[in-house]
Scaffold this motif. Sequence first.
Motif, PDB file in Angstrom:
ATOM      1  N   GLN A   9      92.065-103.881  51.968  1.00  0.00           N
ATOM      2  CA  GLN A   9      90.966-104.711  52.455  1.00  0.00           C
ATOM      3  C   GLN A   9      91.202-106.206  52.300  1.00  0.00           C
ATOM      4  O   GLN A   9      90.996-106.948  53.257  1.00  0.00           O
ATOM      5  N   PRO A  69      83.706 -98.608  55.557  1.00  0.00           N
ATOM      6  CA  PRO A  69      83.907 -99.857  56.300  1.00  0.00           C
ATOM      7  C   PRO A  69      85.384-100.136  56.585  1.00  0.00           C
ATOM      8  O   PRO A  69      85.723-100.688  57.639  1.00  0.00           O
ATOM      9  N   GLN A  70      86.263 -99.742  55.656  1.00  0.00           N
ATOM     10  CA  GLN A  70      87.696 -99.944  55.882  1.00  0.00           C
ATOM     11  C   GLN A  70      88.176 -99.141  57.081  1.00  0.00           C
ATOM     12  O   GLN A  70      88.879 -99.647  57.944  1.00  0.00           O
ATOM     13  N   ILE A  72      86.372 -97.780  59.572  1.00  0.00           N
ATOM     14  CA  ILE A  72      85.745 -98.224  60.817  1.00  0.00           C
ATOM     15  C   ILE A  72      86.455 -99.462  61.356  1.00  0.00           C
ATOM     16  O   ILE A  72      86.822 -99.533  62.529  1.00  0.00           O
ATOM     17  N   GLY A  73      86.671-100.449  60.504  1.00  0.00           N
ATOM     18  CA  GLY A  73      87.363-101.658  60.936  1.00  0.00           C
ATOM     19  C   GLY A  73      88.793-101.402  61.350  1.00  0.00           C
ATOM     20  O   GLY A  73      89.293-101.963  62.331  1.00  0.00           O
ATOM     21  N   LEU A 105      75.179 -98.620  58.921  1.00  0.00           N
ATOM     22  CA  LEU A 105      76.047 -99.139  59.983  1.00  0.00           C
ATOM     23  C   LEU A 105      75.537-100.492  60.480  1.00  0.00           C
ATOM     24  O   LEU A 105      74.321-100.701  60.581  1.00  0.00           O
ATOM     25  N   PRO A 106      76.449-101.393  60.794  1.00  0.00           N
ATOM     26  CA  PRO A 106      76.026-102.733  61.241  1.00  0.00           C
ATOM     27  C   PRO A 106      75.038-102.691  62.412  1.00  0.00           C
ATOM     28  O   PRO A 106      74.062-103.426  62.424  1.00  0.00           O
TER      29      PRO A 106
END
Length: 114
Positions: A9, A69-70, A72-73, A105-106
Amino acid sequence: EMCIRDRIQPLQNSSVLKKIETELNGDKMKWAKDVIEKGFDGLEQFIANTKGKYCFGDTITMADLVLVPQAIGSFTRFGVDKTKYPNISAVMENLEKEQAFIDALPQNQPDFEE
């Protein structure tokens, strides 16, 4: 969790990527993808021995909280091929069904802008 938090990250933060691009004249997206894939290669092997529904068995742990998050990005922003990581992908599929992760989720945040 430390593999993601400490080794993958931080290397894809915008300040690091900007330095790669501007000061070192590098391809920041390729560099980030390479770093992520190296980290995911190790993580994939590691969780092959520990996973159940989640990274460590059938209970959500801190490792799962940093994986989402890692991953997904990595899969969307950096174009990492998730088919190369079946264990990570299987854990992600299970986590994506959990309401807490859906709510976080964003795009589900009140201030989300596309």
